[in-house]
Design a protein around this motif. Structure first.
Motif, PDB file in Angstrom:
ATOM      1  N   ALA A   1     -14.851 -40.356  -2.631  1.00  0.00           N
ATOM      2  CA  ALA A   1     -15.517 -39.747  -1.478  1.00  0.00           C
ATOM      3  C   ALA A   1     -15.634 -40.739  -0.324  1.00  0.00           C
ATOM      4  O   ALA A   1     -16.073 -41.871  -0.519  1.00  0.00           O
ATOM      5  CB  ALA A   1     -16.901 -39.243  -1.885  1.00  0.00           C
ATOM      6  N   ALA A   2     -15.249 -40.290   0.856  1.00  0.00           N
ATOM      7  CA  ALA A   2     -15.270 -41.152   2.044  1.00  0.00           C
ATOM      8  C   ALA A   2     -16.684 -41.592   2.399  1.00  0.00           C
ATOM      9  O   ALA A   2     -16.886 -42.658   2.970  1.00  0.00           O
ATOM     10  CB  ALA A   2     -14.633 -40.421   3.225  1.00  0.00           C
ATOM     11  N   SER A   3     -17.677 -40.795   2.052  1.00  0.00           N
ATOM     12  CA  SER A   3     -19.063 -41.095   2.433  1.00  0.00           C
ATOM     13  C   SER A   3     -19.763 -42.062   1.476  1.00  0.00           C
ATOM     14  O   SER A   3     -20.889 -42.474   1.735  1.00  0.00           O
ATOM     15  CB  SER A   3     -19.861 -39.797   2.505  1.00  0.00           C
ATOM     16  N   THR A   4     -19.101 -42.440   0.392  1.00  0.00           N
ATOM     17  CA  THR A   4     -19.736 -43.326  -0.579  1.00  0.00           C
ATOM     18  C   THR A   4     -19.851 -44.737  -0.012  1.00  0.00           C
ATOM     19  O   THR A   4     -18.853 -45.319   0.404  1.00  0.00           O
ATOM     20  CB  THR A   4     -18.921 -43.371  -1.888  1.00  0.00           C
ATOM     21  N   PRO A   5     -21.069 -45.293   0.016  1.00  0.00           N
ATOM     22  CA  PRO A   5     -21.225 -46.664   0.536  1.00  0.00           C
ATOM     23  C   PRO A   5     -20.456 -47.678  -0.319  1.00  0.00           C
ATOM     24  O   PRO A   5     -20.325 -47.510  -1.537  1.00  0.00           O
ATOM     25  CB  PRO A   5     -22.732 -46.921   0.436  1.00  0.00           C
ATOM     26  N   ASP A   6     -19.981 -48.724   0.337  1.00  0.00           N
ATOM     27  CA  ASP A   6     -19.226 -49.767  -0.360  1.00  0.00           C
ATOM     28  C   ASP A   6     -19.998 -50.329  -1.544  1.00  0.00           C
ATOM     29  O   ASP A   6     -19.453 -50.493  -2.627  1.00  0.00           O
ATOM     30  CB  ASP A   6     -18.880 -50.913   0.593  1.00  0.00           C
ATOM     31  N   TRP A   7     -21.269 -50.651  -1.343  1.00  0.00           N
ATOM     32  CA  TRP A   7     -22.052 -51.271  -2.415  1.00  0.00           C
ATOM     33  C   TRP A   7     -22.176 -50.343  -3.615  1.00  0.00           C
ATOM     34  O   TRP A   7     -22.168 -50.798  -4.753  1.00  0.00           O
ATOM     35  CB  TRP A   7     -23.442 -51.709  -1.909  1.00  0.00           C
ATOM     36  N   TRP A   8     -22.231 -49.045  -3.376  1.00  0.00           N
ATOM     37  CA  TRP A   8     -22.349 -48.093  -4.483  1.00  0.00           C
ATOM     38  C   TRP A   8     -21.034 -48.022  -5.265  1.00  0.00           C
ATOM     39  O   TRP A   8     -21.032 -47.967  -6.489  1.00  0.00           O
ATOM     40  CB  TRP A   8     -22.755 -46.714  -3.974  1.00  0.00           C
ATOM     41  N   LEU A   9     -19.915 -48.040  -4.546  1.00  0.00           N
ATOM     42  CA  LEU A   9     -18.603 -48.051  -5.211  1.00  0.00           C
ATOM     43  C   LEU A   9     -18.492 -49.259  -6.139  1.00  0.00           C
ATOM     44  O   LEU A   9     -18.097 -49.137  -7.301  1.00  0.00           O
ATOM     45  CB  LEU A   9     -17.473 -48.099  -4.185  1.00  0.00           C
ATOM     46  N   LEU A  10     -18.833 -50.437  -5.615  1.00  0.00           N
ATOM     47  CA  LEU A  10     -18.726 -51.658  -6.413  1.00  0.00           C
ATOM     48  C   LEU A  10     -19.671 -51.641  -7.605  1.00  0.00           C
ATOM     49  O   LEU A  10     -19.269 -51.969  -8.730  1.00  0.00           O
ATOM     50  CB  LEU A  10     -19.021 -52.889  -5.540  1.00  0.00           C
ATOM     51  N   GLN A  11     -20.923 -51.258  -7.372  1.00  0.00           N
ATOM     52  CA  GLN A  11     -21.890 -51.260  -8.473  1.00  0.00           C
ATOM     53  C   GLN A  11     -21.525 -50.228  -9.541  1.00  0.00           C
ATOM     54  O   GLN A  11     -21.704 -50.476 -10.734  1.00  0.00           O
ATOM     55  CB  GLN A  11     -23.303 -51.005  -7.942  1.00  0.00           C
ATOM     56  N   THR A  12     -21.008 -49.096  -9.117  1.00  0.00           N
ATOM     57  CA  THR A  12     -20.582 -48.074 -10.079  1.00  0.00           C
ATOM     58  C   THR A  12     -19.414 -48.578 -10.904  1.00  0.00           C
ATOM     59  O   THR A  12     -19.390 -48.425 -12.137  1.00  0.00           O
ATOM     60  CB  THR A  12     -20.209 -46.770  -9.343  1.00  0.00           C
ATOM     61  N   MET A  13     -18.444 -49.208 -10.239  1.00  0.00           N
ATOM     62  CA  MET A  13     -17.311 -49.760 -10.978  1.00  0.00           C
ATOM     63  C   MET A  13     -17.776 -50.822 -11.961  1.00  0.00           C
ATOM     64  O   MET A  13     -17.369 -50.830 -13.120  1.00  0.00           O
ATOM     65  CB  MET A  13     -16.275 -50.344 -10.023  1.00  0.00           C
ATOM     66  N   HIS A  14     -18.667 -51.727 -11.523  1.00  0.00           N
ATOM     67  CA  HIS A  14     -19.185 -52.757 -12.423  1.00  0.00           C
ATOM     68  C   HIS A  14     -19.880 -52.136 -13.627  1.00  0.00           C
ATOM     69  O   HIS A  14     -19.686 -52.571 -14.768  1.00  0.00           O
ATOM     70  CB  HIS A  14     -20.184 -53.655 -11.691  1.00  0.00           C
ATOM     71  N   ALA A  15     -20.702 -51.123 -13.369  1.00  0.00           N
ATOM     72  CA  ALA A  15     -21.435 -50.480 -14.462  1.00  0.00           C
ATOM     73  C   ALA A  15     -20.479 -49.823 -15.458  1.00  0.00           C
ATOM     74  O   ALA A  15     -20.678 -49.906 -16.678  1.00  0.00           O
ATOM     75  CB  ALA A  15     -22.408 -49.446 -13.895  1.00  0.00           C
ATOM     76  N   LEU A  16     -19.440 -49.165 -14.946  1.00  0.00           N
ATOM     77  CA  LEU A  16     -18.471 -48.521 -15.827  1.00  0.00           C
ATOM     78  C   LEU A  16     -17.701 -49.550 -16.652  1.00  0.00           C
ATOM     79  O   LEU A  16     -17.478 -49.367 -17.851  1.00  0.00           O
ATOM     80  CB  LEU A  16     -17.499 -47.663 -15.022  1.00  0.00           C
ATOM     81  N   VAL A  17     -17.307 -50.642 -16.031  1.00  0.00           N
ATOM     82  CA  VAL A  17     -16.593 -51.706 -16.736  1.00  0.00           C
ATOM     83  C   VAL A  17     -17.487 -52.290 -17.823  1.00  0.00           C
ATOM     84  O   VAL A  17     -17.070 -52.441 -18.976  1.00  0.00           O
ATOM     85  CB  VAL A  17     -16.126 -52.805 -15.757  1.00  0.00           C
ATOM     86  N   TYR A  18     -18.712 -52.603 -17.465  1.00  0.00           N
ATOM     87  CA  TYR A  18     -19.646 -53.198 -18.420  1.00  0.00           C
ATOM     88  C   TYR A  18     -19.891 -52.265 -19.607  1.00  0.00           C
ATOM     89  O   TYR A  18     -19.814 -52.678 -20.759  1.00  0.00           O
ATOM     90  CB  TYR A  18     -20.964 -53.514 -17.709  1.00  0.00           C
ATOM     91  N   THR A  19     -20.172 -50.997 -19.312  1.00  0.00           N
ATOM     92  CA  THR A  19     -20.470 -50.028 -20.363  1.00  0.00           C
ATOM     93  C   THR A  19     -19.258 -49.787 -21.262  1.00  0.00           C
ATOM     94  O   THR A  19     -19.381 -49.743 -22.485  1.00  0.00           O
ATOM     95  CB  THR A  19     -20.943 -48.695 -19.745  1.00  0.00           C
ATOM     96  N   ALA A  20     -18.084 -49.657 -20.666  1.00  0.00           N
ATOM     97  CA  ALA A  20     -16.869 -49.430 -21.458  1.00  0.00           C
ATOM     98  C   ALA A  20     -16.560 -50.640 -22.333  1.00  0.00           C
ATOM     99  O   ALA A  20     -16.219 -50.493 -23.513  1.00  0.00           O
ATOM    100  CB  ALA A  20     -15.692 -49.124 -20.539  1.00  0.00           C
ATOM    101  N   ALA A  21     -16.679 -51.844 -21.781  1.00  0.00           N
ATOM    102  CA  ALA A  21     -16.399 -53.051 -22.567  1.00  0.00           C
ATOM    103  C   ALA A  21     -17.375 -53.185 -23.727  1.00  0.00           C
ATOM    104  O   ALA A  21     -16.984 -53.550 -24.841  1.00  0.00           O
ATOM    105  CB  ALA A  21     -16.461 -54.286 -21.669  1.00  0.00           C
ATOM    106  N   GLU A  22     -18.638 -52.882 -23.478  1.00  0.00           N
ATOM    107  CA  GLU A  22     -19.628 -52.952 -24.552  1.00  0.00           C
ATOM    108  C   GLU A  22     -19.343 -51.905 -25.624  1.00  0.00           C
ATOM    109  O   GLU A  22     -19.467 -52.182 -26.822  1.00  0.00           O
ATOM    110  CB  GLU A  22     -21.036 -52.780 -23.989  1.00  0.00           C
ATOM    111  N   ALA A  23     -18.948 -50.702 -25.199  1.00  0.00           N
ATOM    112  CA  ALA A  23     -18.633 -49.646 -26.174  1.00  0.00           C
ATOM    113  C   ALA A  23     -17.422 -50.023 -27.017  1.00  0.00           C
ATOM    114  O   ALA A  23     -17.389 -49.758 -28.221  1.00  0.00           O
ATOM    115  CB  ALA A  23     -18.382 -48.321 -25.440  1.00  0.00           C
ATOM    116  N   VAL A  24     -16.424 -50.662 -26.414  1.00  0.00           N
ATOM    117  CA  VAL A  24     -15.270 -51.147 -27.171  1.00  0.00           C
ATOM    118  C   VAL A  24     -15.722 -52.206 -28.167  1.00  0.00           C
ATOM    119  O   VAL A  24     -15.368 -52.171 -29.346  1.00  0.00           O
ATOM    120  CB  VAL A  24     -14.179 -51.700 -26.231  1.00  0.00           C
ATOM    121  N   HIS A  25     -16.520 -53.148 -27.695  1.00  0.00           N
ATOM    122  CA  HIS A  25     -17.016 -54.234 -28.550  1.00  0.00           C
ATOM    123  C   HIS A  25     -17.788 -53.688 -29.742  1.00  0.00           C
ATOM    124  O   HIS A  25     -17.667 -54.182 -30.861  1.00  0.00           O
ATOM    125  CB  HIS A  25     -17.900 -55.178 -27.723  1.00  0.00           C
TER     126      HIS A  25
END
Length: 197
Positions: free
Chosen positions: A142-166
């Protein structure tokens, strides 16, 4: 990331991994772990660990540098690709694979005073944002998504997925697709999204 008490199981110790990767996992699971406990988890003597890193601060910084190197390499893999789903998936896959190192970097306040690492962190985060921005310009995000939200969402998804794999909840090959689907489509059912549009 949660690691069993005892730092690492014997089966995981049997696999030869870089010392700093083991250290990242140990210190994530047990932030107050002694150098002796770190050495034991890595399958080396405390003396050997001290030959490489004289102090705990040196060891922690070395893990931070390695984590930043890995993150930069993950972004390098997709830096020249257009903002496509495949490019986003590749970035997520590389970052999820590096989950313990990135979690160490993101969660370790000791590194907050290291100006060189902070600058590298800012630079690589800006490069991640450039990848996300290309995807946004392609209409994937979405074009209206703030940059900081995009980054934090990506970080959260990476962290959660890596932990679930672990933790064995998610297969390593499935993790990037689940993270990508969530990044692109959220958790809502398509029918609900379409009805509200």
């Amino acid at each position: 990331m949660s690691v069993q008490s005892g730092a690492l199981s014997r089966s995981r110790r049997a696999v030869k991994r870089p010392l700093l990767d083991v250290v990242a996992e140990v210190l994530l699971a047990q932030p107050g772990a002694s150098l002796a406990e770190v050495a034991e988890a890595a399958g080396i003597s405390r003396t050997t660990l001290h030959k490489h890193y004289a102090t705990r601060d040196e060891l922690v910084r070395a893990v931070g540098v390695r984590a930043t190197d890995i993150w930069e390499q993950a972004v390098d893999r997709v830096a020249d690709k257009p903002g496509t789903e495949a490019g986003l998936r590749e970035l997520l896959a590389a970052m999820i694979e590096s989950g313990p190192q990135l979690a160490f970097l993101w969660r370790n306040p000791v590194l907050d005073g290291d100006h060189e690492l902070i600058q590298r962190y800012i630079d690589v985060e800006n490069r991640c944002l450039a990848v996300l921005d290309r995807a946004r310009k392609q209409g994937l995000l979405a074009a209206s998504t703030p940059d900081w939200w995009l980054l934090q969402t990506m970080h959260a998804l990476v962290y959660t997925a890596a932990e679930a794999v672990h933790d064995g909840k998610l297969a390593p090959l499935d993790a990037p697709d689940l993270a990508l689907r969530t990044l692109l489509h959220g958790l809502g059912a398509r029918g609900v999204q379409e009805a509200s549009a």
